[in-house]
Motif scaffolding. Structure first.
Motif, PDB file in Angstrom:
ATOM      1  N   GLN A 170       0.820  -1.200   0.000  1.00  0.00           N
ATOM      2  CA  GLN A 170       0.000   0.000   0.000  1.00  0.00           C
ATOM      3  C   GLN A 170       0.860   1.259   0.000  1.00  0.00           C
ATOM      4  OE1 GLN A 170      -2.278  -1.053   3.525  1.00  0.00           O
ATOM      5  NE2 GLN A 170      -4.158  -1.187   2.331  1.00  0.00           N
ATOM      6  N   MET A 171       1.936   1.229   0.768  1.00  0.00           N
ATOM      7  CA  MET A 171       2.837   2.377   0.814  1.00  0.00           C
ATOM      8  C   MET A 171       3.494   2.603  -0.542  1.00  0.00           C
ATOM      9  SD  MET A 171       2.855   4.194   3.447  1.00  0.00           S
ATOM     10  CE  MET A 171       4.344   5.093   3.011  1.00  0.00           C
ATOM     11  N   GLU A 172       3.863   1.524  -1.190  1.00  0.00           N
ATOM     12  CA  GLU A 172       4.491   1.641  -2.509  1.00  0.00           C
ATOM     13  C   GLU A 172       3.512   2.240  -3.519  1.00  0.00           C
ATOM     14  OE1 GLU A 172       6.705  -1.198  -5.844  1.00  0.00           O
ATOM     15  OE2 GLU A 172       6.264  -1.973  -3.839  1.00  0.00           O
ATOM     16  N   ARG A 173       2.253   1.808  -3.471  1.00  0.00           N
ATOM     17  CA  ARG A 173       1.248   2.366  -4.379  1.00  0.00           C
ATOM     18  C   ARG A 173       1.023   3.850  -4.099  1.00  0.00           C
ATOM     19  NH1 ARG A 173      -1.511  -2.580  -3.498  1.00  0.00           N
ATOM     20  NH2 ARG A 173      -2.901  -1.575  -1.972  1.00  0.00           N
ATOM     21  N   THR A 174       0.981   4.202  -2.805  1.00  0.00           N
ATOM     22  CA  THR A 174       0.776   5.599  -2.440  1.00  0.00           C
ATOM     23  C   THR A 174       1.919   6.471  -2.949  1.00  0.00           C
ATOM     24  OG1 THR A 174      -0.418   4.931  -0.443  1.00  0.00           O
ATOM     25  CG2 THR A 174       0.410   7.184  -0.512  1.00  0.00           C
ATOM     26  N   GLN A 175       3.128   5.986  -2.793  1.00  0.00           N
ATOM     27  CA  GLN A 175       4.285   6.745  -3.279  1.00  0.00           C
ATOM     28  C   GLN A 175       4.238   6.898  -4.797  1.00  0.00           C
ATOM     29  OE1 GLN A 175       8.152   5.662  -1.697  1.00  0.00           O
ATOM     30  NE2 GLN A 175       7.245   4.938   0.206  1.00  0.00           N
ATOM     31  N   ASN A 176       3.758   5.881  -5.470  1.00  0.00           N
ATOM     32  CA  ASN A 176       3.629   5.971  -6.935  1.00  0.00           C
ATOM     33  C   ASN A 176       2.629   7.054  -7.322  1.00  0.00           C
ATOM     34  OD1 ASN A 176       5.493   3.939  -7.422  1.00  0.00           O
ATOM     35  ND2 ASN A 176       3.935   2.328  -7.469  1.00  0.00           N
ATOM     36  N   TYR A 177       1.515   7.160  -6.571  1.00  0.00           N
ATOM     37  CA  TYR A 177       0.535   8.210  -6.839  1.00  0.00           C
ATOM     38  C   TYR A 177       1.167   9.598  -6.674  1.00  0.00           C
ATOM     39  CZ  TYR A 177      -3.187   4.676  -6.696  1.00  0.00           C
ATOM     40  OH  TYR A 177      -3.990   3.597  -6.949  1.00  0.00           O
ATOM     41  N   ALA A 181       1.876  12.676  -9.536  1.00  0.00           N
ATOM     42  CA  ALA A 181       1.122  13.919  -9.394  1.00  0.00           C
ATOM     43  C   ALA A 181       1.735  15.017 -10.263  1.00  0.00           C
ATOM     44  CB  ALA A 181       1.100  14.354  -7.930  1.00  0.00           C
ATOM     45  N   ASP A 182       0.889  15.857 -10.804  1.00  0.00           N
ATOM     46  CA  ASP A 182       1.324  16.930 -11.708  1.00  0.00           C
ATOM     47  C   ASP A 182       2.210  17.921 -10.957  1.00  0.00           C
ATOM     48  OD1 ASP A 182       1.622  18.984 -13.483  1.00  0.00           O
ATOM     49  OD2 ASP A 182      -0.508  19.157 -13.988  1.00  0.00           O
ATOM     50  N   PRO A 183       3.506  18.021 -11.318  1.00  0.00           N
ATOM     51  CA  PRO A 183       4.417  18.930 -10.609  1.00  0.00           C
ATOM     52  C   PRO A 183       4.098  20.408 -10.823  1.00  0.00           C
ATOM     53  CG  PRO A 183       5.493  17.979 -12.534  1.00  0.00           C
ATOM     54  CD  PRO A 183       4.188  17.272 -12.386  1.00  0.00           C
ATOM     55  N   VAL A 184       3.360  20.713 -11.878  1.00  0.00           N
ATOM     56  CA  VAL A 184       2.981  22.108 -12.125  1.00  0.00           C
ATOM     57  C   VAL A 184       1.869  22.542 -11.160  1.00  0.00           C
ATOM     58  CG1 VAL A 184       2.035  23.727 -13.820  1.00  0.00           C
ATOM     59  CG2 VAL A 184       3.651  21.940 -14.546  1.00  0.00           C
ATOM     60  N   ARG A 185       0.892  21.662 -10.958  1.00  0.00           N
ATOM     61  CA  ARG A 185      -0.228  21.974 -10.055  1.00  0.00           C
ATOM     62  C   ARG A 185       0.163  21.811  -8.591  1.00  0.00           C
ATOM     63  NH1 ARG A 185      -5.015  18.299 -11.291  1.00  0.00           N
ATOM     64  NH2 ARG A 185      -6.036  19.693  -9.802  1.00  0.00           N
ATOM     65  N   PHE A 186       1.070  20.882  -8.312  1.00  0.00           N
ATOM     66  CA  PHE A 186       1.458  20.596  -6.927  1.00  0.00           C
ATOM     67  C   PHE A 186       2.979  20.691  -6.780  1.00  0.00           C
ATOM     68  CE2 PHE A 186      -2.155  17.829  -8.170  1.00  0.00           C
ATOM     69  CZ  PHE A 186      -3.161  18.472  -7.450  1.00  0.00           C
ATOM     70  N   MET A 189       4.475  19.798  -3.087  1.00  0.00           N
ATOM     71  CA  MET A 189       4.353  18.377  -2.810  1.00  0.00           C
ATOM     72  C   MET A 189       5.354  17.582  -3.648  1.00  0.00           C
ATOM     73  SD  MET A 189       0.896  16.048  -2.880  1.00  0.00           S
ATOM     74  CE  MET A 189       1.003  15.629  -4.621  1.00  0.00           C
ATOM     75  N   ASN A 190       5.538  17.993  -4.875  1.00  0.00           N
ATOM     76  CA  ASN A 190       6.471  17.310  -5.765  1.00  0.00           C
ATOM     77  C   ASN A 190       7.908  17.450  -5.271  1.00  0.00           C
ATOM     78  OD1 ASN A 190       7.015  15.998  -8.511  1.00  0.00           O
ATOM     79  ND2 ASN A 190       8.285  17.828  -8.628  1.00  0.00           N
ATOM     80  N   SER A 191       8.266  18.637  -4.785  1.00  0.00           N
ATOM     81  CA  SER A 191       9.638  18.869  -4.328  1.00  0.00           C
ATOM     82  C   SER A 191       9.932  18.225  -2.977  1.00  0.00           C
ATOM     83  CB  SER A 191       9.918  20.374  -4.242  1.00  0.00           C
ATOM     84  OG  SER A 191       9.101  20.981  -3.252  1.00  0.00           O
ATOM     85  N   LEU A 192       8.865  17.915  -2.218  1.00  0.00           N
ATOM     86  CA  LEU A 192       9.052  17.355  -0.872  1.00  0.00           C
ATOM     87  C   LEU A 192       8.648  15.882  -0.773  1.00  0.00           C
ATOM     88  CD1 LEU A 192       7.687  20.328   1.256  1.00  0.00           C
ATOM     89  CD2 LEU A 192      10.075  19.689   0.931  1.00  0.00           C
ATOM     90  N   LYS A 193       8.601  15.191  -1.916  1.00  0.00           N
ATOM     91  CA  LYS A 193       8.177  13.779  -1.905  1.00  0.00           C
ATOM     92  C   LYS A 193       9.060  12.929  -0.993  1.00  0.00           C
ATOM     93  CE  LYS A 193       8.364  13.534  -6.341  1.00  0.00           C
ATOM     94  NZ  LYS A 193       8.354  13.091  -7.747  1.00  0.00           N
ATOM     95  N   LYS A 194      10.328  13.156  -1.042  1.00  0.00           N
ATOM     96  CA  LYS A 194      11.255  12.359  -0.231  1.00  0.00           C
ATOM     97  C   LYS A 194      10.994  12.597   1.253  1.00  0.00           C
ATOM     98  CE  LYS A 194      16.161  11.538   0.622  1.00  0.00           C
ATOM     99  NZ  LYS A 194      17.556  11.936   0.258  1.00  0.00           N
ATOM    100  N   GLU A 195      10.814  13.854   1.632  1.00  0.00           N
ATOM    101  CA  GLU A 195      10.586  14.191   3.040  1.00  0.00           C
ATOM    102  C   GLU A 195       9.230  13.676   3.538  1.00  0.00           C
ATOM    103  OE1 GLU A 195      11.729  16.175   0.759  1.00  0.00           O
ATOM    104  OE2 GLU A 195      13.692  16.847   1.488  1.00  0.00           O
ATOM    105  N   ILE A 196       8.226  13.731   2.672  1.00  0.00           N
ATOM    106  CA  ILE A 196       6.886  13.292   3.063  1.00  0.00           C
ATOM    107  C   ILE A 196       6.880  11.836   3.509  1.00  0.00           C
ATOM    108  CG2 ILE A 196       4.572  12.762   2.168  1.00  0.00           C
ATOM    109  CD1 ILE A 196       4.804  15.321   0.474  1.00  0.00           C
TER     110      ILE A 196
END
Length: 227
Positions: A170-177, A181-186, A189-196
């Motif tokens: 489930q965690m792997e699927r969530t990370q894939n989502y 995610a669109d880096p222009v709209r978010f 969130m896109n820049s902090l994926k590793k920290e999240i």
């Protein structure tokens, strides 16, 4: 042709059922919780396990909500609370909360019960008394200690439920989502994926960080004279 004789087994030869009691019902419910999670802890399943009817259970508990509170309290009996010493009280507090989190994670269904029920009984009171004593040992005022204890327990239950409910798949699927995610709209969130997704509870770092945030908030509110 003679019919074969049918063997008749006297009911007196059957093992006697254990007498129904409040303690037996709670213990049976707890065993079902550990085996099947909260879905296994229904009045119908408990009654079936005890070879009785569901209506018989209501003589000893008002409803499933009350029974859940007693089951949670029984589970809390497995939590070890070391003697409070003159050493670093905040370290003792953090380690106790981590032990509580591990207990909720390791026992299926217990984390969910800790969020949806109000525990009643000596074991729940013992934990609350212990945390209140540690906070007051650290100079936290009465109201701040009372509200802070509630907030800390709520934090631990939330973390434990999230950890207990999600699998590595489930965690792997969530990370894939998140990765898709669109880096222009978010952009943030896109820049902090590793920290999240960093600092799983198993590493303790993120867990203790959350406790420290709550504790610093308690101190700050106390200094403002609001509690």
């Amino acid at each position: 042709m003679m019919k074969p004789k049918r063997e008749i087994v006297s009911r007196r030869n059957r093992p006697a059922k254990e007498a129904l009691s409040h303690e037996l019902i709670v213990k049976t419910a707890y065993d079902l919780l550990k085996e099947e999670g909260t879905s296994g802890m229904s009045m119908r399943k408990i009654a079936k396990q005890l070879d009785t009817g569901p209506s018989s259970l209501y003589v000893y508990v008002k409803n499933l909500q009350e029974l859940s509170s007693y089951v949670l309290d029984l589970g809390l009996g497995e939590l070890h609370l070391p003697e409070i010493t003159d050493d670093n009280w905040k370290e003792q507090l953090s380690q106790t909360l981590y032990g509580y989190a591990m207990l909720l994670i390791e026992q299926p269904g217990l984390a969910e019960l800790s969020l949806r029920t109000i525990p009643i009984g000596d074991n729940a009171f013992r934990l609350n008394e212990y945390l209140l004593a540690l906070l007051q040992k650290g100079g936290i005022s009465s109201t701040s200690a009372a509200w802070g204890t509630d907030l800390l327990l709520l934090y631990v239950s939330s973390v434990a439920l999230e950890k207990a409910a999600r699998s590595s798949e489930q965690m792997e699927r969530t990370q894939n989502y998140y990765n898709e995610a669109d880096p222009v709209r978010f952009p943030l969130m896109n820049s902090l994926k590793k920290e999240i997704f960093s600092g799983d509870i198993d590493s303790k770092e993120r867990f203790f960080w959350g406790i420290e945030v709550i504790f610093q908030g308690i101190l700050q509110m106390q200094q403002r004279g609001r509690s």
